[in-house]
Design a protein around this motif. Structure first.
Motif, PDB file in Angstrom:
ATOM      1  N   CYS A  34       0.943  -1.262  -0.065  1.00  0.00           N
ATOM      2  CA  CYS A  34      -0.022   0.140   0.006  1.00  0.00           C
ATOM      3  C   CYS A  34       0.878   1.196  -0.137  1.00  0.00           C
ATOM      4  O   CYS A  34       1.850   1.467   0.884  1.00  0.00           O
ATOM      5  CB  CYS A  34      -0.773  -0.058   1.330  1.00  0.00           C
ATOM      6  SG  CYS A  34      -1.884   1.460   1.303  1.00  0.00           S
TER       7      CYS A  34
ATOM      8  N   CYS B 213      -0.047   3.280   3.739  1.00  0.00           N
ATOM      9  CA  CYS B 213       0.254   2.568   4.995  1.00  0.00           C
ATOM     10  C   CYS B 213       1.344   1.634   4.694  1.00  0.00           C
ATOM     11  O   CYS B 213       1.917   1.115   5.887  1.00  0.00           O
ATOM     12  CB  CYS B 213      -0.960   2.053   5.530  1.00  0.00           C
ATOM     13  SG  CYS B 213      -1.346   0.714   4.751  1.00  0.00           S
TER      14      CYS B 213
ATOM     15  N   CYS C 243      -7.334  -1.622   0.500  1.00  0.00           N
ATOM     16  CA  CYS C 243      -6.144  -2.103   1.416  1.00  0.00           C
ATOM     17  C   CYS C 243      -6.592  -2.352   2.587  1.00  0.00           C
ATOM     18  O   CYS C 243      -7.597  -1.904   3.167  1.00  0.00           O
ATOM     19  CB  CYS C 243      -5.137  -0.816   1.625  1.00  0.00           C
ATOM     20  SG  CYS C 243      -4.092  -1.075   3.070  1.00  0.00           S
TER      21      CYS C 243
ATOM     22  N   ASN D 137      -5.593  -2.708   5.350  1.00  0.00           N
ATOM     23  CA  ASN D 137      -5.442  -1.753   6.679  1.00  0.00           C
ATOM     24  C   ASN D 137      -5.902  -0.643   6.513  1.00  0.00           C
ATOM     25  O   ASN D 137      -6.489  -0.260   7.647  1.00  0.00           O
ATOM     26  CB  ASN D 137      -3.745  -2.128   6.572  1.00  0.00           C
ATOM     27  CG  ASN D 137      -3.440  -1.211   7.994  1.00  0.00           C
ATOM     28  OD1 ASN D 137      -3.917  -1.603   9.038  1.00  0.00           O
ATOM     29  ND2 ASN D 137      -2.367  -0.246   7.838  1.00  0.00           N
ATOM     30  N   CYS D 138      -5.746   0.346   5.684  1.00  0.00           N
ATOM     31  CA  CYS D 138      -6.398   1.720   5.675  1.00  0.00           C
ATOM     32  C   CYS D 138      -7.421   1.950   4.726  1.00  0.00           C
ATOM     33  O   CYS D 138      -7.825   2.949   4.444  1.00  0.00           O
ATOM     34  CB  CYS D 138      -5.066   2.624   5.410  1.00  0.00           C
ATOM     35  SG  CYS D 138      -4.551   2.484   3.604  1.00  0.00           S
TER      36      CYS D 138
ATOM     37  N   ASN E 145      -7.390   2.225   1.361  1.00  0.00           N
ATOM     38  CA  ASN E 145      -6.715   2.879   0.197  1.00  0.00           C
ATOM     39  C   ASN E 145      -7.465   2.196  -1.025  1.00  0.00           C
ATOM     40  O   ASN E 145      -7.378   1.015  -1.058  1.00  0.00           O
ATOM     41  CB  ASN E 145      -5.374   2.927   0.297  1.00  0.00           C
ATOM     42  CG  ASN E 145      -4.888   3.824  -0.917  1.00  0.00           C
ATOM     43  OD1 ASN E 145      -5.430   4.625  -1.441  1.00  0.00           O
ATOM     44  ND2 ASN E 145      -3.490   3.334  -1.549  1.00  0.00           N
TER      45      ASN E 145
HETATM   46 ZN    ZN Z   1      -3.080   0.757   3.153  1.00  0.00          ZN
END
Ligand code: ZN
Ligand code: ZN
Length: 355
Positions: free
Chosen positions: A69, A72, A87, A89-90, A92
């Motif tokens: 990513c 992040c 993503c 995690n974040c 995106n």
């Molecule tokens: Zn991310």
């Protein structure tokens, strides 16, 4: 070589998404709107031979690819045929252009989403409120959490057809016949007979944009319930429309799509030739159809899909992302069904009693 596309906001560098209200890229952070450059090219039909030659050239196995990513740094594992993802995690949003490039046929156009996620709850509520049998507490549920806006792959097929037809046209006539009833009395009645005439002719018809779903995600029979799509609103394909949305590549089973389009066309021809043949009715209709100038387009169309669980049972509905047409199944209130059955029984008993 993987080709990941991201669209950062020029003002604040947060991500841009395609927004169905402004119909351009919009930043959710600073609300900037960045216009998508409108391509002037026309979306052309392609000769069917290009489509049919890919039938013998099936896609290779799907590999897992890595995306680190840009926001992040998190490493995401995705299937190489996933055209857009976020993503883990974040959140995106990323467009994976390789997914389309892997396929022998690329989309030439799409219809952008016009219905936003917030508009869906109102459409859903309106639809749920309509049926008498719908369970009352179901009317209160919110579906926004399970909603997915997906660009679904479709094929459109065109063909000029020339049909030579022949059949037996039936003409009704009536004769008065006598018969003896159960008490031995002679009675008269009018009896229908059919006189058959051989008929034949030529039927010529151009079929434009027979629309067939090419997805593994949703079946043609399901998605055809939210037809029509207005294909005049197709725009040339651009990856920017996919950012912030799910999208799907076509299923390798494209022969099935072609066959389905032919059977839809053949059914329509059969109906039309039946009408040409009949006087009052017809039978033994036989057709020989030649398909000429066959062409196709590969396009993506906007569909909202929702699957939700209510009282341990799975329901789903889909919404046309262009015009908001909705179809699906909804739970039936067992209390209402019980009450109606009870009412019918009471009425029957009352009638029997009166008799
Ligand atoms: Zn991310
Ligand atoms: Zn911004």
């Amino acid at each position: 070589m993987q080709n990941f596309l991201e669209y950062p906001c020029p003002n604040c560098s947060a991500e841009l998404n395609f927004d169905p209200i402004v119909k351009d890229l919009k930043c959710n952070h600073c609300n900037s709107v960045i216009p998508i450059e409108k391509k002037l090219e026309t979306i052309k039909e392609k000769d069917i031979s290009g489509f049919l030659s890919t039938l013998v050239n099936p896609r290779k196995d799907i590999e897992i690819i890595l995306y680190a990513c840009s926001k992040c740094g998190k490493e995401n594992e995705i299937k190489e045929n996933t055209p857009s993802f976020e993503c883990i995690n974040c959140g995106n949003n990323v467009v994976n252009s390789t997914a389309f490039q892997l396929q022998p046929i690329n989309p030439s156009g799409l219809i952008p989403f016009s219905i936003s996620k917030n508009e869906i709850q109102a459409l859903f509520q309106n639809w749920v409120n309509k049926g008498f049998w719908t369970s009352d507490d179901f009317r209160k549920i919110s579906v926004l959490d399970n909603l997915r806006g997906i660009y679904v792959p479709f094929w459109t097929f065109d063909a000029q057809t020339e049909t030579q037809w022949s059949g037996q046209a039936g003409e009704y006539y009536y004769k008065t016949e006598t018969y003896t009833d159960s008490e031995g009395n002679s009675k008269e009645e009018k009896v229908q007979h059919t006189r058959w005439h051989y008929r034949s002719g030529h039927y010529s018809k151009f079929f434009n944009d027979i629309l067939i779903c090419g997805s593994d995600e949703i079946s043609h029979s399901e998605v055809s319930k939210i037809f029509p799509f207005n294909l005049d609103e197709l725009v040339p394909f651009d990856y920017k429309y996919l950012t912030g949305w799910e999208s799907d590549t076509y299923s390798p089973e494209i022969k099935k799509c072609y066959d389905l389009s032919k059977s839809i066309i053949n059914e329509k021809i059969y109906r039309e030739c039946g009408n040409l043949c009949k006087i009052d009715t017809y039978t033994d209709l036989s057709l020989v159809t030649a398909f000429e100038n066959e062409s196709y387009k590969h396009i993506l169309l906007p569909v909202w899909i929702c699957t939700y669980v209510y009282k341990n049972k799975k329901y789903n509905f889909s919404i046309n992302g262009q015009n908001g047409k909705i179809d699906g199944n909804k739970p039936i209130s067992s209390t209402k069904v019980g009450l109606v059955i009870l009412l019918v029984v009471v009425l029957l008993v009352a009638i029997l009693f009166l008799l």
